[in-house]
Design an enzyme around this catalytic site. Structure first.
Site, short mmCIF file in Angstrom:
data_model
loop_
_atom_site.label_atom_id
_atom_site.label_comp_id
_atom_site.label_asym_id
_atom_site.label_seq_id
_atom_site.Cartn_x
_atom_site.Cartn_y
_atom_site.Cartn_z
N ALA A 292 0.83 -1.20 0.00
CA ALA A 292 0.00 0.00 0.00
C ALA A 292 0.87 1.25 0.00
O ALA A 292 1.83 1.34 0.77
CB ALA A 292 -0.92 -0.02 1.22
N HIS B 224 -5.51 9.70 -9.39
CA HIS B 224 -4.92 8.87 -10.45
C HIS B 224 -5.19 9.49 -11.82
O HIS B 224 -4.31 9.54 -12.67
CB HIS B 224 -5.51 7.46 -10.39
CG HIS B 224 -4.83 6.56 -9.42
ND1 HIS B 224 -4.06 5.49 -9.81
CD2 HIS B 224 -4.77 6.57 -8.07
CE1 HIS B 224 -3.58 4.87 -8.75
NE2 HIS B 224 -4.00 5.51 -7.68
N ARG C 168 -3.05 12.73 -12.82
CA ARG C 168 -1.63 12.59 -13.14
C ARG C 168 -1.40 11.80 -14.43
O ARG C 168 -0.26 11.69 -14.88
CB ARG C 168 -0.89 11.95 -11.98
CG ARG C 168 -1.11 10.47 -11.80
CD ARG C 168 -0.43 9.94 -10.56
NE ARG C 168 -0.54 8.51 -10.45
CZ ARG C 168 -0.58 7.85 -9.29
NH1 ARG C 168 -0.51 8.53 -8.15
NH2 ARG C 168 -0.66 6.53 -9.25
N ARG C 169 -2.47 11.25 -15.01
CA ARG C 169 -2.30 10.52 -16.26
C ARG C 169 -2.34 11.48 -17.44
O ARG C 169 -3.05 12.49 -17.40
CB ARG C 169 -3.41 9.46 -16.42
CG ARG C 169 -3.36 8.37 -15.37
CD ARG C 169 -4.15 7.15 -15.84
NE ARG C 169 -5.56 7.39 -15.99
CZ ARG C 169 -6.48 7.14 -15.06
NH1 ARG C 169 -6.12 6.68 -13.89
NH2 ARG C 169 -7.77 7.35 -15.31
N ASP D 208 -4.78 -1.74 -13.54
CA ASP D 208 -4.57 -1.38 -12.14
C ASP D 208 -5.88 -1.61 -11.38
O ASP D 208 -6.80 -0.80 -11.49
CB ASP D 208 -4.13 0.08 -12.06
CG ASP D 208 -3.55 0.46 -10.71
OD1 ASP D 208 -3.57 -0.39 -9.80
OD2 ASP D 208 -3.10 1.61 -10.56
#
Length: 403
Positions: free
Chosen positions: A235, A275, A278-279, A305
């Site tokens: 984690a 998530h 930041r992609r 993911d």
């Protein structure tokens, strides 16, 4: 066309003066890098840095034949001394083309950041593209529709600082599998030692030490990009970031989120938003646990993911959490689903980066269902890892190569 790299570092060099960070402390010997400057066929100098004549001499070259000096980015430090006999440095206007007496042609490329890129064509037709730090060519929209273009023989850019620039060049057909992609402007923000080369290889790029002379267009061993990669970690270990980093230099990635949607859970929504932010904007997202059809299809790279959430969904489907259903066919059904997924990973022809949690390193779950999940995830990780060319374990943000 010969290219001599008088320096390959960031404008401040590596190590930076008076910087105590780990990257600067280990940047000694061949790992030390002067500010990036390129000498092309002893006739064209791109970027003037401190001590160019000495840097050329160390590389076994001379600046006596230089006929043009072009600057690519603003220089914020002290004035750089121009060696006697060297032409006054200047910057070409965007779009302007220069023809040199040496037979080289130079075209100034507009950028999305301060500075100018340069496309250089040699007397025999070889082409290279040089971009300054933190810059990408302007006009390459994100995403870019695929359109054929004549690929460059060599591209030099800030690969780790602007992986999206490399992705856009690939999407535009200007970087092909045969293009020699060289990372320059290397700063102390990149990991020191072998990790630098591993990250560049994952992007299909490489770097060389200061003073190297390369032949543009000459065949070399292009970094071998793995088709399948498994990234393991605990984690908040940085495993998802590492997986995303491995595909940041490629366009049109399909991000497969296996977690689904959790209505009314603000913490989960915040994780998903972080998530997504930041992609790269050119990536698409699919929320599904039906992975086999995606793996069987042709298409852009997949980033899955994560496998632990896929397993959670699979155990929900077959009722594997309940002891009675587990012994009454649930175990067999789950193993069949796991075997089908592993077979799909083995047979896939599209690049795949899969993320999974590494569990069972000491803490024993208090419930039978928890222990069952731990055991099955361990089996799934081992089976998928056996089918992957690259396997990484991320610990405290540090990727360790297992294969």
């Amino acid at each position: 066309m010969e290219l001599t790299l008088l320096g390959t570092g960031a404008p401040g060099g590596l190590p930076r003066p008076d910087c105590p960070c780990a990257a600067c402390a280990t940047a000694v010997g061949a790992a030390a890098r002067a500010a990036t400057a390129l000498l092309i066929d002893d006739a064209l100098l791109l970027d003037l840095t401190p001590g160019p004549a000495l840097a050329a001499a160390r590389a076994g070259r001379t600046l006596a034949g230089v006929r043009q000096v072009l600057l690519s980015h603003p220089h914020n430090g002290p004035a750089v001394e121009v060696p006697p006999g060297l032409p006054a440095p200047g910057r070409a206007a965007d779009g302007r083309e220069l023809a040199l007496l040496s037979g080289h042609r130079v075209r100034a490329i507009a950028l999305d950041a301060p500075g100018t890129g340069y496309e250089v064509t040699g007397p025999d037709g070889e082409r290279l593209l040089y971009l300054p730090p933190d810059a990408a060519p302007a006009g390459l929209a994100d995403p870019v529709p695929a359109r054929p273009g004549r690929p460059y023989d060599m591209v030099l850019l800030d690969v780790l600082g602007r992986p999206d620039a490399l992705a856009r060049l690939r999407a535009a057909g200007l970087v092909a599998p045969t293009t020699d992609v060289l990372a320059v402007h290397i700063d102390h923000t990149v990991p020191p030692g072998p990790e630098l080369h591993r990250r560049l290889a994952a992007a299909g790029a490489r770097t060389v030490a200061d003073g190297r002379t390369l032949v543009v267009g000459e065949y070399h061993a292009v970094p071998d990009l793995p088709r399948r990669t498994l990234v393991l970690g605990g984690a908040r270990s940085g495993k998802s970031l590492e997986a995303e980093r491995r595909l940041a230099a490629f366009p049109e990635v399909l991000y497969v989120a296996t977690g689904g949607r959790r209505a009314g859970d603000p913490e989960w929504a915040a994780r998903v938003a972080a998530h997504r932010e930041r992609r790269p904007g050119s990536w698409r997202t699919a929320e599904t646990c039906d992975l086999e059809p995606l793996l069987a299809d042709e298409g852009p790279p997949l980033l899955v993911d994560c496998l632990s959430l896929w397993l959670t969904d699979a155990m929900d489907t077959v009722g594997a959490w309940e002891d009675e259903r587990w012994t009454d066919g649930g175990e067999h059904a789950l193993r069949e689903r796991m075997a089908a997924l592993v077979a799909a990973v083995r047979a896939t022809r599209r690049p795949l980066v899969a993320v999974s949690n590494e569990v069972g390193s000491g803490v024993v779950p208090a419930t039978a269902s928890g222990r069952r999940f731990r055991d099955e995830l361990g089996r799934l990780n081992a089976a998928v890892a056996a089918e992957c060319e690259h396997v990484l374990l991320v610990v405290a943000g540090q990727p360790l190569t297992l294969r």
